[in-house]
Design a protein around this motif. Sequence first.
Motif, PDB file in Angstrom:
ATOM      1  N   GLU A  42     -71.205  -2.081  37.120  1.00  0.00           N
ATOM      2  CA  GLU A  42     -71.218  -2.835  35.868  1.00  0.00           C
ATOM      3  C   GLU A  42     -69.779  -3.133  35.469  1.00  0.00           C
ATOM      4  OE1 GLU A  42     -73.527  -1.763  32.050  1.00  0.00           O
ATOM      5  OE2 GLU A  42     -71.547  -0.859  31.818  1.00  0.00           O
ATOM      6  N   ILE A  43     -69.553  -4.367  35.051  1.00  0.00           N
ATOM      7  CA  ILE A  43     -68.265  -4.760  34.485  1.00  0.00           C
ATOM      8  C   ILE A  43     -68.515  -5.002  33.001  1.00  0.00           C
ATOM      9  CG2 ILE A  43     -66.341  -6.387  34.536  1.00  0.00           C
ATOM     10  CD1 ILE A  43     -66.773  -4.837  37.173  1.00  0.00           C
ATOM     11  N   ALA A  44     -67.817  -4.238  32.167  1.00  0.00           N
ATOM     12  CA  ALA A  44     -67.973  -4.360  30.714  1.00  0.00           C
ATOM     13  C   ALA A  44     -66.710  -4.975  30.130  1.00  0.00           C
ATOM     14  CB  ALA A  44     -68.230  -2.998  30.092  1.00  0.00           C
ATOM     15  N   VAL A  45     -66.922  -5.942  29.240  1.00  0.00           N
ATOM     16  CA  VAL A  45     -65.813  -6.608  28.565  1.00  0.00           C
ATOM     17  C   VAL A  45     -65.935  -6.309  27.081  1.00  0.00           C
ATOM     18  CG1 VAL A  45     -64.719  -8.832  28.124  1.00  0.00           C
ATOM     19  CG2 VAL A  45     -65.912  -8.455  30.287  1.00  0.00           C
ATOM     20  N   GLY A  46     -64.874  -5.753  26.510  1.00  0.00           N
ATOM     21  CA  GLY A  46     -64.893  -5.402  25.095  1.00  0.00           C
ATOM     22  C   GLY A  46     -63.527  -5.576  24.472  1.00  0.00           C
ATOM     23  N   ARG A  47     -63.431  -5.242  23.221  1.00  0.00           N
ATOM     24  CA  ARG A  47     -62.148  -5.357  22.509  1.00  0.00           C
ATOM     25  C   ARG A  47     -61.067  -4.497  23.140  1.00  0.00           C
ATOM     26  NH1 ARG A  47     -62.572  -7.494  17.043  1.00  0.00           N
ATOM     27  NH2 ARG A  47     -64.747  -7.992  16.648  1.00  0.00           N
ATOM     28  N   ALA A  48     -61.469  -3.343  23.650  1.00  0.00           N
ATOM     29  CA  ALA A  48     -60.504  -2.415  24.243  1.00  0.00           C
ATOM     30  C   ALA A  48     -60.066  -2.832  25.642  1.00  0.00           C
ATOM     31  CB  ALA A  48     -61.091  -1.014  24.283  1.00  0.00           C
ATOM     32  N   GLY A  49     -60.762  -3.791  26.251  1.00  0.00           N
ATOM     33  CA  GLY A  49     -60.393  -4.243  27.588  1.00  0.00           C
ATOM     34  C   GLY A  49     -61.602  -4.401  28.492  1.00  0.00           C
ATOM     35  N   VAL A  50     -61.328  -4.327  29.789  1.00  0.00           N
ATOM     36  CA  VAL A  50     -62.357  -4.523  30.805  1.00  0.00           C
ATOM     37  C   VAL A  50     -62.479  -3.225  31.605  1.00  0.00           C
ATOM     38  CG1 VAL A  50     -63.062  -5.924  32.786  1.00  0.00           C
ATOM     39  CG2 VAL A  50     -61.718  -6.959  30.953  1.00  0.00           C
ATOM     40  N   THR A  51     -63.724  -2.787  31.821  1.00  0.00           N
ATOM     41  CA  THR A  51     -63.951  -1.587  32.613  1.00  0.00           C
ATOM     42  C   THR A  51     -64.970  -1.861  33.709  1.00  0.00           C
ATOM     43  OG1 THR A  51     -65.669  -0.795  31.110  1.00  0.00           O
ATOM     44  CG2 THR A  51     -63.434   0.031  30.731  1.00  0.00           C
ATOM     45  N   ALA A  52     -64.836  -1.112  34.793  1.00  0.00           N
ATOM     46  CA  ALA A  52     -65.800  -1.151  35.889  1.00  0.00           C
ATOM     47  C   ALA A  52     -66.435   0.229  35.976  1.00  0.00           C
ATOM     48  CB  ALA A  52     -65.115  -1.494  37.197  1.00  0.00           C
ATOM     49  N   LYS A  53     -67.751   0.261  36.199  1.00  0.00           N
ATOM     50  CA  LYS A  53     -68.467   1.524  36.310  1.00  0.00           C
ATOM     51  C   LYS A  53     -69.433   1.439  37.478  1.00  0.00           C
ATOM     52  CE  LYS A  53     -71.565   4.546  33.714  1.00  0.00           C
ATOM     53  NZ  LYS A  53     -72.310   4.709  32.458  1.00  0.00           N
ATOM     54  N   ASP A  54     -69.303   2.365  38.415  1.00  0.00           N
ATOM     55  CA  ASP A  54     -70.238   2.434  39.529  1.00  0.00           C
ATOM     56  C   ASP A  54     -71.573   2.937  38.992  1.00  0.00           C
ATOM     57  OD1 ASP A  54     -70.350   2.468  42.684  1.00  0.00           O
ATOM     58  OD2 ASP A  54     -71.458   4.215  41.968  1.00  0.00           O
ATOM     59  N   LEU A  55     -72.663   2.363  39.456  1.00  0.00           N
ATOM     60  CA  LEU A  55     -73.997   2.725  38.969  1.00  0.00           C
ATOM     61  C   LEU A  55     -74.749   3.582  39.989  1.00  0.00           C
ATOM     62  CD1 LEU A  55     -75.018  -0.680  37.324  1.00  0.00           C
ATOM     63  CD2 LEU A  55     -74.101   1.382  36.210  1.00  0.00           C
ATOM     64  N   GLY A  56     -74.010   4.469  40.654  1.00  0.00           N
ATOM     65  CA  GLY A  56     -74.637   5.331  41.653  1.00  0.00           C
ATOM     66  C   GLY A  56     -74.891   4.612  42.960  1.00  0.00           C
ATOM     67  N   SER A  57     -74.042   3.660  43.297  1.00  0.00           N
ATOM     68  CA  SER A  57     -74.228   2.872  44.508  1.00  0.00           C
ATOM     69  C   SER A  57     -74.086   3.743  45.758  1.00  0.00           C
ATOM     70  CB  SER A  57     -73.192   1.742  44.564  1.00  0.00           C
ATOM     71  OG  SER A  57     -71.887   2.279  44.711  1.00  0.00           O
ATOM     72  N   SER A  58     -74.687   3.291  46.845  1.00  0.00           N
ATOM     73  CA  SER A  58     -74.620   4.027  48.113  1.00  0.00           C
ATOM     74  C   SER A  58     -73.238   3.963  48.741  1.00  0.00           C
ATOM     75  CB  SER A  58     -75.640   3.465  49.103  1.00  0.00           C
ATOM     76  OG  SER A  58     -76.937   3.638  48.608  1.00  0.00           O
ATOM     77  N   ASN A  59     -72.591   2.810  48.675  1.00  0.00           N
ATOM     78  CA  ASN A  59     -71.308   2.617  49.351  1.00  0.00           C
ATOM     79  C   ASN A  59     -70.106   2.668  48.428  1.00  0.00           C
ATOM     80  OD1 ASN A  59     -72.324   2.383  51.978  1.00  0.00           O
ATOM     81  ND2 ASN A  59     -72.915   0.272  51.597  1.00  0.00           N
ATOM     82  N   GLY A  60     -70.312   2.838  47.163  1.00  0.00           N
ATOM     83  CA  GLY A  60     -69.204   2.992  46.233  1.00  0.00           C
ATOM     84  C   GLY A  60     -68.622   1.693  45.724  1.00  0.00           C
ATOM     85  N   THR A  61     -67.877   1.823  44.641  1.00  0.00           N
ATOM     86  CA  THR A  61     -67.140   0.722  44.026  1.00  0.00           C
ATOM     87  C   THR A  61     -65.675   1.121  44.081  1.00  0.00           C
ATOM     88  OG1 THR A  61     -68.997   0.235  42.555  1.00  0.00           O
ATOM     89  CG2 THR A  61     -66.833  -0.605  41.892  1.00  0.00           C
ATOM     90  N   TYR A  62     -64.820   0.173  44.449  1.00  0.00           N
ATOM     91  CA  TYR A  62     -63.408   0.466  44.661  1.00  0.00           C
ATOM     92  C   TYR A  62     -62.529  -0.437  43.817  1.00  0.00           C
ATOM     93  CZ  TYR A  62     -65.046   3.216  48.532  1.00  0.00           C
ATOM     94  OH  TYR A  62     -65.694   4.165  49.276  1.00  0.00           O
ATOM     95  N   VAL A  63     -61.503   0.158  43.217  1.00  0.00           N
ATOM     96  CA  VAL A  63     -60.479  -0.595  42.496  1.00  0.00           C
ATOM     97  C   VAL A  63     -59.157  -0.248  43.159  1.00  0.00           C
ATOM     98  CG1 VAL A  63     -59.302  -0.950  40.296  1.00  0.00           C
ATOM     99  CG2 VAL A  63     -61.787  -0.648  40.342  1.00  0.00           C
ATOM    100  N   ASN A  64     -58.497  -1.257  43.676  1.00  0.00           N
ATOM    101  CA  ASN A  64     -57.218  -1.067  44.368  1.00  0.00           C
ATOM    102  C   ASN A  64     -57.337   0.009  45.456  1.00  0.00           C
ATOM    103  OD1 ASN A  64     -56.088  -3.017  42.669  1.00  0.00           O
ATOM    104  ND2 ASN A  64     -55.590  -1.463  41.148  1.00  0.00           N
ATOM    105  N   ARG A  65     -58.389  -0.085  46.253  1.00  0.00           N
ATOM    106  CA  ARG A  65     -58.665   0.786  47.404  1.00  0.00           C
ATOM    107  C   ARG A  65     -59.089   2.200  47.020  1.00  0.00           C
ATOM    108  NH1 ARG A  65     -57.150  -1.217  52.424  1.00  0.00           N
ATOM    109  NH2 ARG A  65     -57.204   0.892  53.230  1.00  0.00           N
ATOM    110  N   GLN A  66     -59.246   2.492  45.754  1.00  0.00           N
ATOM    111  CA  GLN A  66     -59.621   3.832  45.314  1.00  0.00           C
ATOM    112  C   GLN A  66     -61.068   3.835  44.836  1.00  0.00           C
ATOM    113  OE1 GLN A  66     -57.496   6.496  45.659  1.00  0.00           O
ATOM    114  NE2 GLN A  66     -56.282   4.925  46.700  1.00  0.00           N
ATOM    115  N   PRO A  67     -61.878   4.793  45.307  1.00  0.00           N
ATOM    116  CA  PRO A  67     -63.250   4.866  44.815  1.00  0.00           C
ATOM    117  C   PRO A  67     -63.240   5.267  43.345  1.00  0.00           C
ATOM    118  CG  PRO A  67     -62.733   6.780  46.171  1.00  0.00           C
ATOM    119  CD  PRO A  67     -61.544   5.872  46.240  1.00  0.00           C
TER     120      PRO A  67
END
Length: 162
Positions: A42-67
Amino acid sequence: MLVKPDGSQVPIDLKHDRNILGRQTDCQIRIPSDHVSRRHCEIAVGRAGVTAKDLGSSNGTYVNRQPIQEAELHAGDVLSVGPAVFVVRVGGQPVSIDAGKVLASAVESKKPTAKAGLKPLTLDELDESPTPAKDDLLGAEPDLDDSSEFDFDLTDDDAPKL
């Protein structure tokens, strides 16, 4: 910004406060790949900024090569979801994107394959098998080396069609 394997770039405007990326047809950004979970992140956009949250995916979510489990996103960050590679743009920054560098900086791994001659474990063998070290599990990354072309479907009627 979606960066395709051929280097072309497709702008993706997030129309909602919460945007689900995944393989399922009701996701705001659909990535039809076996390497992407039905509801991957999930990508959430709010007043505080933008966040990414993995939803228990099998292969993971990566930001700048980091899980990640959850991470704040900043302009220029590279988000990898299965074979899809995105560059985060905030307030028009970064102005330009070097697709070659972005694709080179995306997470790379090989899809796990079954080895010939392996037999299924029995329950007794399972009890005796060693538990993988935590570090081994954290090193698992999604396969982005898929030569097939992907069709990204946005189900939101006012969203851009890719």
